[in-house]
Design a protein around this motif. Structure first.
Motif, PDB file in Angstrom:
ATOM      1  N   LYS A  16       0.854  -1.191   0.000  1.00 43.24           N
ATOM      2  CA  LYS A  16       0.000   0.000   0.000  1.00 43.24           C
ATOM      3  C   LYS A  16       0.885   1.235   0.000  1.00 43.24           C
ATOM      4  N   ARG A  17       1.480   1.524   1.142  1.00 45.06           N
ATOM      5  CA  ARG A  17       2.326   2.712   1.258  1.00 45.06           C
ATOM      6  C   ARG A  17       3.418   2.461   2.280  1.00 45.06           C
ATOM      7  N   TYR A  46       6.663   2.026  -5.336  1.00 42.96           N
ATOM      8  CA  TYR A  46       5.447   2.612  -5.891  1.00 42.96           C
ATOM      9  C   TYR A  46       4.322   2.523  -4.868  1.00 42.96           C
ATOM     10  N   ARG A  48       0.728   3.101  -3.293  1.00 45.88           N
ATOM     11  CA  ARG A  48      -0.647   3.236  -3.766  1.00 45.88           C
ATOM     12  C   ARG A  48      -1.198   4.599  -3.356  1.00 45.88           C
ATOM     13  N   SER A  49      -1.873   5.283  -4.259  1.00 47.58           N
ATOM     14  CA  SER A  49      -2.499   6.550  -3.901  1.00 47.58           C
ATOM     15  C   SER A  49      -3.650   6.295  -2.938  1.00 47.58           C
ATOM     16  N   THR A  74       4.199   7.373  -7.019  1.00 43.28           N
ATOM     17  CA  THR A  74       2.787   7.035  -6.800  1.00 43.28           C
ATOM     18  C   THR A  74       2.277   6.085  -7.873  1.00 43.28           C
ATOM     19  N   ALA A  75       1.554   5.064  -7.436  1.00 43.29           N
ATOM     20  CA  ALA A  75       0.803   4.184  -8.334  1.00 43.29           C
ATOM     21  C   ALA A  75      -0.663   4.583  -8.200  1.00 43.29           C
ATOM     22  N   ALA A  77      -4.570   4.845  -8.016  1.00 41.76           N
ATOM     23  CA  ALA A  77      -5.546   3.786  -7.750  1.00 41.76           C
ATOM     24  C   ALA A  77      -6.947   4.367  -7.708  1.00 41.76           C
ATOM     25  N   ALA A  88      -3.951  -0.042  -8.672  1.00 45.28           N
ATOM     26  CA  ALA A  88      -2.603   0.370  -8.282  1.00 45.28           C
ATOM     27  C   ALA A  88      -1.552  -0.571  -8.854  1.00 45.28           C
ATOM     28  N   SER A  91      -1.248   0.285 -12.666  1.00 48.39           N
ATOM     29  CA  SER A  91      -0.519   1.534 -12.936  1.00 48.39           C
ATOM     30  C   SER A  91       0.939   1.421 -12.495  1.00 48.39           C
TER      31      SER A  91
END
Length: 377
Positions: A16-17, A46, A48-49, A74-75, A77, A88, A91
């Motif tokens: 995720k982040r 990367y 996830r937004s 950022t990927a 989502a 995500a 991308s």
């Protein structure tokens, strides 16, 4: 650990982040990426937004372009349940496929669905299987099918597959005839904290049993609550963790626990409160039906806790004879063990003795990084 001769360019995605503790995958990605960057490698993660679980990093920290030497990108989502992870990974895979990387490292089965794309553009692809996610109870039929397809794409396209347990290694050999690399997670030796913030929750040292993890069905929390209802003790049961994609399940758990005032839900925890919960628990319980390699169990042992776990191979491999083990899914057997431990502080102390040295000697992030870099090369 010695630096590698060649500086590698690595992309990681599927989490995720970072830096957050939204799940075990995020911890693994952060630990690996930061250590690799420290060794002089160029690592891009990367993220996830979207808003992190708990919201603690919703400010500039997650928007930063770098974290401890790791580039953060950022990927994008779609912010809806069931679509965020998929979009995500799509991308992120596109960005990684057309970036300048020597290796692209996918984490988890779902994101691995897209591992063919960087492979198509000539990248070396590594996939870490953190667990057999298509078996998790929270997913519907379509999501499970998609995740299983990700597993199959990893088998077909990945240059190397990393697994976190011997039982998972057996699964890939027996199911697909695919050889995998067993690289265990690591654990850091922590500093124990006095109970300070816990007082706000009405908790004190050795006054509670602790579950800490994502609140999802496969963690066995239903029968932990059922078992605890029948345990005669003045201690509390603390259920710490966020609900992730399972708000309905959280409401179910709260309804099951409503009649027992000893059960405390803390929500998502991190930082000092997390450290205090580990440091002051009477025992830690992980009653899971399904795991990859449970980082929370490694962490609980690193704090010198007495641990109670289900007898699934992924837990049994970690604890050996250093924890109390009950039959998976058997609430009565779990109740029996919890009652024995609540009645026998001496036995709890015997499990605690040497637990930290045992787990920190057995699992090392430095070793995990060394072996993962060897795969990239």
């Amino acid at each position: 650990m010695e630096e590698n001769r060649k500086s590698l360019r690595v992309a990681m995605l599927g989490h995720k982040r970072i830096p957050t503790r939204e799940g075990g995958i995020e911890v693994v990605v952060e630990e690996l990426a930061v250590r690799m960057a420290r060794l002089g490698h160029h690592v891009t993660c990367y993220n996830r937004s979207g808003r992190p679980l708990g919201g603690a990093f919703s400010g500039g920290r997650t928007k930063s372009r770098e974290y401890q030497g790791v580039r953060i990108r950022t990927a994008p989502a779609v912010p809806y349940r069931g679509l965020a992870a998929v979009t995500a990974s799509v991308s992120g895979a596109f960005r990684a496929a057309f970036g300048r990387y020597d290796a692209v490292h996918f984490h988890a089965e779902g994101p691995a669905f897209m591992c063919w794309l960087p492979k198509l553009t000539g990248k070396r692809v590594v996939v870490t299987i953190h667990g057999l996610d298509h078996q998790r109870a929270k997913w519907g039929r379509f999501a499970s099918a998609y995740i299983l397809a990700g597993e199959k794409n990893a088998v077909r396209y990945a240059d190397a597959i990393i697994v976190l347990s011997k039982s998972m290694q057996d699964y890939f050999r027996d199911t697909y005839g695919r050889q995998t690399h067993f690289i265990a997670n690591g654990v850091n030796r922590p500093a124990r904290r006095e109970a300070s913030l816990l007082k706000r929750l009405g908790l004190e040292k050795d006054g509670y049993l602790l579950f800490l993890g994502r609140l999802v069905p496969e963690k066995g929390i239903r029968y932990l609550i059922e078992a605890f209802h029948a345990v005669h003790t003045g201690k509390k049961l603390v259920i710490a963790g966020g609900s992730s994609d399972s708000d309905g399940f959280l409401r179910e758990l709260q309804a099951r626990a409503k009649a027992d005032g000893r059960i405390v839900f803390t929500g998502f925890v991190e930082g000092e409160l997390l450290e205090e919960l580990y440091s002051n628990a009477y025992l830690y319980c992980l009653p899971s039906d399904l795991e990859g390699m449970p980082l929370s169990l490694l962490e609980a042992l690193s704090y010198g806790n007495c641990c109670v776990v289900s007898d699934i191979p992924e837990c049994a491999e970690v604890v050996g004879d250093r924890a109390a083990v009950f039959h998976r899914g058997d609430a009565e057997d779990l109740r029996r063990i919890l009652q024995q431990l609540c009645d026998d502080p001496g036995r709890v102390e015997r499990y605690r003795e040497g637990a930290s040295d045992f787990i920190c000697g057995k699992y090392s992030w430095e070793e995990a990084v060394k072996r993962t870099l060897a795969l990239y090369e």
